[in-house]
Design an enzyme around this catalytic site. Structure first.
Site, PDB file in Angstrom:
ATOM      1  N   CYS A 232      -3.231  -2.315  11.066  1.00  0.00           N
ATOM      2  CA  CYS A 232      -3.456  -3.428  10.148  1.00  0.00           C
ATOM      3  C   CYS A 232      -3.675  -2.929   8.723  1.00  0.00           C
ATOM      4  O   CYS A 232      -3.330  -3.608   7.761  1.00  0.00           O
ATOM      5  CB  CYS A 232      -4.632  -4.263  10.608  1.00  0.00           C
TER       6      CYS A 232
ATOM      7  N   LYS B 291     -11.315  -9.525  26.310  1.00  0.00           N
ATOM      8  CA  LYS B 291      -9.918  -9.693  26.724  1.00  0.00           C
ATOM      9  C   LYS B 291      -9.043  -8.703  25.973  1.00  0.00           C
ATOM     10  O   LYS B 291      -8.759  -8.877  24.790  1.00  0.00           O
ATOM     11  CB  LYS B 291      -9.413 -11.104  26.421  1.00  0.00           C
TER      12      LYS B 291
ATOM     13  N   GLU C  85       3.706  -8.866   7.061  1.00  0.00           N
ATOM     14  CA  GLU C  85       3.296  -7.713   7.852  1.00  0.00           C
ATOM     15  C   GLU C  85       4.406  -7.390   8.852  1.00  0.00           C
ATOM     16  O   GLU C  85       4.768  -8.219   9.678  1.00  0.00           O
ATOM     17  CB  GLU C  85       1.999  -8.041   8.588  1.00  0.00           C
TER      18      GLU C  85
HETATM   19  P1  NAP Z   1      -1.704 -11.557  18.533  1.00  0.00           P
HETATM   20  O1  NAP Z   1      -0.844 -12.594  19.165  1.00  0.00           O
HETATM   21  O2  NAP Z   1      -2.568 -11.942  17.415  1.00  0.00           O
HETATM   22  O3  NAP Z   1      -2.575 -10.925  19.732  1.00  0.00           O
HETATM   23  C1  NAP Z   1      -3.851 -10.342  19.569  1.00  0.00           C
HETATM   24  C2  NAP Z   1      -4.726 -10.724  20.753  1.00  0.00           C
HETATM   25  O4  NAP Z   1      -4.903 -12.143  20.760  1.00  0.00           O
HETATM   26  C3  NAP Z   1      -4.138 -10.383  22.105  1.00  0.00           C
HETATM   27  O5  NAP Z   1      -5.164 -10.029  22.997  1.00  0.00           O
HETATM   28  C4  NAP Z   1      -3.493 -11.686  22.511  1.00  0.00           C
HETATM   29  O6  NAP Z   1      -3.294 -11.808  23.894  1.00  0.00           O
HETATM   30  C5  NAP Z   1      -4.504 -12.666  22.015  1.00  0.00           C
HETATM   31  N1  NAP Z   1      -3.980 -14.025  21.809  1.00  0.00           N
HETATM   32  C6  NAP Z   1      -2.704 -14.408  21.586  1.00  0.00           C
HETATM   33  N2  NAP Z   1      -2.628 -15.740  21.453  1.00  0.00           N
HETATM   34  C7  NAP Z   1      -3.887 -16.224  21.585  1.00  0.00           C
HETATM   35  C8  NAP Z   1      -4.458 -17.530  21.537  1.00  0.00           C
HETATM   36  N3  NAP Z   1      -3.716 -18.613  21.333  1.00  0.00           N
HETATM   37  N4  NAP Z   1      -5.787 -17.649  21.696  1.00  0.00           N
HETATM   38  C9  NAP Z   1      -6.556 -16.571  21.897  1.00  0.00           C
HETATM   39  N5  NAP Z   1      -6.071 -15.316  21.978  1.00  0.00           N
HETATM   40  C10 NAP Z   1      -4.758 -15.132  21.806  1.00  0.00           C
HETATM   41  O7  NAP Z   1      -0.843 -10.342  18.081  1.00  0.00           O
HETATM   42  P2  NAP Z   1       0.528  -9.840  18.740  1.00  0.00           P
HETATM   43  O8  NAP Z   1       1.347 -11.020  19.187  1.00  0.00           O
HETATM   44  O9  NAP Z   1       0.182  -8.833  19.755  1.00  0.00           O
HETATM   45  O10 NAP Z   1       1.210  -9.166  17.501  1.00  0.00           O
HETATM   46  C11 NAP Z   1       1.878  -9.971  16.554  1.00  0.00           C
HETATM   47  C12 NAP Z   1       1.686  -9.458  15.172  1.00  0.00           C
HETATM   48  O11 NAP Z   1       0.297  -9.471  14.864  1.00  0.00           O
HETATM   49  C13 NAP Z   1       2.081  -8.022  14.937  1.00  0.00           C
HETATM   50  O12 NAP Z   1       3.433  -7.873  14.736  1.00  0.00           O
HETATM   51  C14 NAP Z   1       1.247  -7.691  13.746  1.00  0.00           C
HETATM   52  O13 NAP Z   1       1.881  -8.160  12.576  1.00  0.00           O
HETATM   53  C15 NAP Z   1      -0.014  -8.448  13.964  1.00  0.00           C
HETATM   54  N6  NAP Z   1      -1.092  -7.609  14.554  1.00  0.00           N
HETATM   55  C16 NAP Z   1      -2.143  -7.300  13.783  1.00  0.00           C
HETATM   56  C17 NAP Z   1      -3.133  -6.493  14.308  1.00  0.00           C
HETATM   57  C18 NAP Z   1      -4.326  -6.087  13.511  1.00  0.00           C
HETATM   58  O14 NAP Z   1      -4.977  -5.109  13.843  1.00  0.00           O
HETATM   59  N7  NAP Z   1      -4.695  -6.802  12.488  1.00  0.00           N
HETATM   60  C19 NAP Z   1      -3.048  -6.001  15.600  1.00  0.00           C
HETATM   61  C20 NAP Z   1      -1.945  -6.376  16.373  1.00  0.00           C
HETATM   62  C21 NAP Z   1      -0.985  -7.178  15.829  1.00  0.00           C
HETATM   63  P3  NAP Z   1      -1.897 -11.340  24.542  1.00  0.00           P
HETATM   64  O15 NAP Z   1      -1.829  -9.879  24.345  1.00  0.00           O
HETATM   65  O16 NAP Z   1      -2.048 -11.727  25.955  1.00  0.00           O
HETATM   66  O17 NAP Z   1      -0.820 -12.078  23.821  1.00  0.00           O
END
Ligand code: NAP
Ligand code: MG
Length: 519
Positions: free
Chosen positions: A294, A184, A396
């Site tokens: 990250c 996904k 972060e």
């Molecule tokens: P996120 O919510 O953790 O999303 C990452 C992935 O998980 C996406 O594919 C997302 O789908 C999916 N997801 C979201 N909610 C889920 C759930 N309840 N169950 C299973 N999968 C789920 O991250 P984000 O909202 O895109 O970003 C938020 C923050 O996360 C950023 O500002 C940053 O601080 C952090 N982040 C960290 C990394 C890293 O590499 N460690 C990468 C991105 C973001 P959808 O896209 O459909 O929501």
């Protein structure tokens, strides 16, 4: 490189075929640099997710991938890498168009490095052994072996910051080990993963159902993947918040799980650092991909002896970075991925000011070019006078915001470096490599670079301590997270005599035992 792809449409890739979602829902994706539509993708439902999981499960049972020889899997993965290589330019432009990473980065780093990593996973597939254990000859001879077998069906959920690379890091080792996959991608940035699936599909490289790619909401597709009984392993990269939730749900069902989560990585500059290397290094660490990494080096720890000179040189250089269209090869800093991410980052900039940090460059607004008016641009921002206890130093931000923290003694710097809930990465900058290694040993993080940052090599493990995750990706043991270990014991004696352990329950009435029973 500056050409734009036309608007494309993608369905769901399930069981080797493309289909719309069961309720026909779609989502339009927009170019983060200018707000123009770039693609329309399907939004999978729970029923679609169940169908993909069933297809993956069926393919796993058939054994058309799970049961083939590692050398054959290596051959196929190498063929996929060759195919992707033929499309490097197209994939780079698509990655830039969808996520806003500069084409300089997508064409030099994201796509070619992703392909290199896939080649490494292919090598591991070939080598992944059925290993013989030491021969055992007491009480009777037996041959013992350790087999590594695929876990089954893997649900893989990836973020928007490195869409292609994260897709490779997930499907590469999973497929190399013989699993079937439901991937996904992030809702914002699915295009290169979809294009990859399209290329693999057109070339007929994988049996149907082995690789499935589902676009759709985390709250629907993601939730279904983590709870579904036919998913054996969940691999996730993204926020710590969602990672924690996944670990809870996966824990209840005892699914295997690997998590690669957030970071707040320190960049520890020692008093003897070479400033020509370190000033640019700190910029690279903090502002690569506008800070949306990250492992970004977002806390710059400077000794008081260097602080003022370092900050002056840093700020001069940062103010010259070219912000612009990421398709333009002269652009240093592209947009953030979305309007929401821009808002989040701006909130943190306001917070930094409220917390008493000093804004040295960047900040909110200040981008006057009308061509950029509809993009999600934020200028690279440097705060000094940051205390490590401030929220901007602890949380972060995932944007181009660098916190400069002054220290007096090395021991203080190490304490500050470790005073974080995260532990993904760090860097140490010094001319004294022995001292730098000594400090690296004392930093609790999965990767520590010395006089560098961000360099992730397929041959070295990557992952986090503390709230930065569970498990490691890449490295020589990368396939371990996608395999179960099985011990095979083969009796070599082929006789009943001498099996004294069996006598415990089903004794042979030989003389010695008769003696024993007469006592
Ligand atoms: P996120 O919510 O953790 O999303 C990452 C992935 O998980 C996406 O594919 C997302 O789908 C999916 N997801 C979201 N909610 C889920 C759930 N309840 N169950 C299973 N999968 C789920 O991250 P984000 O909202 O895109 O970003 C938020 C923050 O996360 C950023 O500002 C940053 O601080 C952090 N982040 C960290 C990394 C890293 O590499 N460690 C990468 C991105 C973001 P959808 O896209 O459909 O929501
Ligand atoms: Mg989210």
């Amino acid at each position: 490189m500056t050409q734009r792809a036309s608007i494309s449409t993608y369905g769901l890739y399930i069981n080797g075929a493309w289909s719309p979602s069961s309720d026909a829902a779609t989502e339009t994706l927009y170019n983060p640099a200018n707000g123009e539509p770039v693609a329309i993708v399907a939004r999978a439902t729970q029923a679609d997710t169940d169908r993909a999981i069933a297809a993956a499960r069926h393919s796993f049972h058939l054994g058309s991938w799970s049961n083939v020889d590692g050398a054959e899997r290596a051959r196929v993965l190498s063929a996929i890498a060759d195919l992707l290589e033929e499309h490097v330019d197209q994939l780079s432009v698509l990655e830039t168009l969808n996520g806003g990473a500069t084409v300089r980065k997508t064409s030099l780093l994201d796509i070619p490095v992703g392909i290199d990593h896939l080649r490494y996973f292919a090598e591991l597939a070939r080598e992944h052994p059925r290993k013989n254990l030491p021969y055992i000859d007491f009480p009777l001879p037996s041959a013992n072996a350790m087999w590594r077998e695929p876990i089954g069906v893997c649900g893989q959920i990836i973020p928007w910051n490195y869409p292609f690379l994260m897709a490779i890091w997930k499907i590469g080792p999973a497929l190399a080990a013989g699993n079937s996959v439901v991937l996904k991608p992030a809702s914002l940035t699915p295009l290169t993963a979809l294009r990859m699936a399209e290329l693999i599909d057109e070339a007929g490289l994988l049996p149907p159902g082995v690789l499935n790619v589902l676009t759709g909401a985390g709250s629907v597709v993601g939730e279904r993947l983590i709870e579904h009984p036919d998913i054996d392993k969940v691999a996730f990269t993204g926020s710590t918040e969602v990672g924690r939730h996944i670990a809870e749900v996966a824990g209840r069902n005892l699914k295997r799980v690997t998590l690669e989560l957030g970071g707040k990585s320190p960049v520890v500059v020692l008093p003897d650092a070479d400033l020509d290397i370190t000033v640019d290094g700190a910029i690279w660490a903090a502002f690569m991909h506008s800070g949306q990494s990250c492992e970004a080096g977002t806390r710059l720890l400077l000794p008081s002896s260097l602080h003022d000179e370092f900050v002056e040189r840093l700020v001069n250089r940062v103010e010259q970075l070219v912000i612009g269209d990421p398709h333009d090869l002269t652009t240093d800093i592209g947009p953030l991925v979305s309007a929401a991410q821009k808002r989040t980052v701006e909130e943190y900039i306001k917070l930094g000011l409220a917390e008493g940090a000093t804004l040295r460059c960047g900040g909110i607004g200040g981008i006057d070019d009308p061509e950029l008016a509809n993009g999600h641009f934020v200028r690279p921002t440097v705060f000094t006078d940051v205390k490590n206890s401030m929220r901007i130093a602890q949380e972060e931000i995932f944007g181009p915001v660098l916190c400069v923290i002054k220290y007096e003694h090395i021991s203080e710097a190490i304490n500050i470096a470790n005073d974080t809930s995260y532990g993904l990465a760090a860097s140490v900058w010094s001319r004294d490599l022995i001292e730098a290694q000594e400090i690296a040993r004392r930093i609790r993080a999965g990767t520590v670079w010395i006089n560098d940052h961000h360099l992730i090599n397929a041959r070295a493990p990557f992952g986090g301590y503390k709230d930065s995750g569970i498990g490691r990706e890449l490295g020589p043991n990368a396939l371990d997270a996608y395999t179960e270990v099985k011990h095979i014991h083969t009796d070599l004696s082929q006789k009943r005599e001498g099996r004294i352990w069996v006598d415990i329950v089903a004794p042979q009435l030989d003389e010695s035992f008769a003696e024993f029973s007469n006592m």
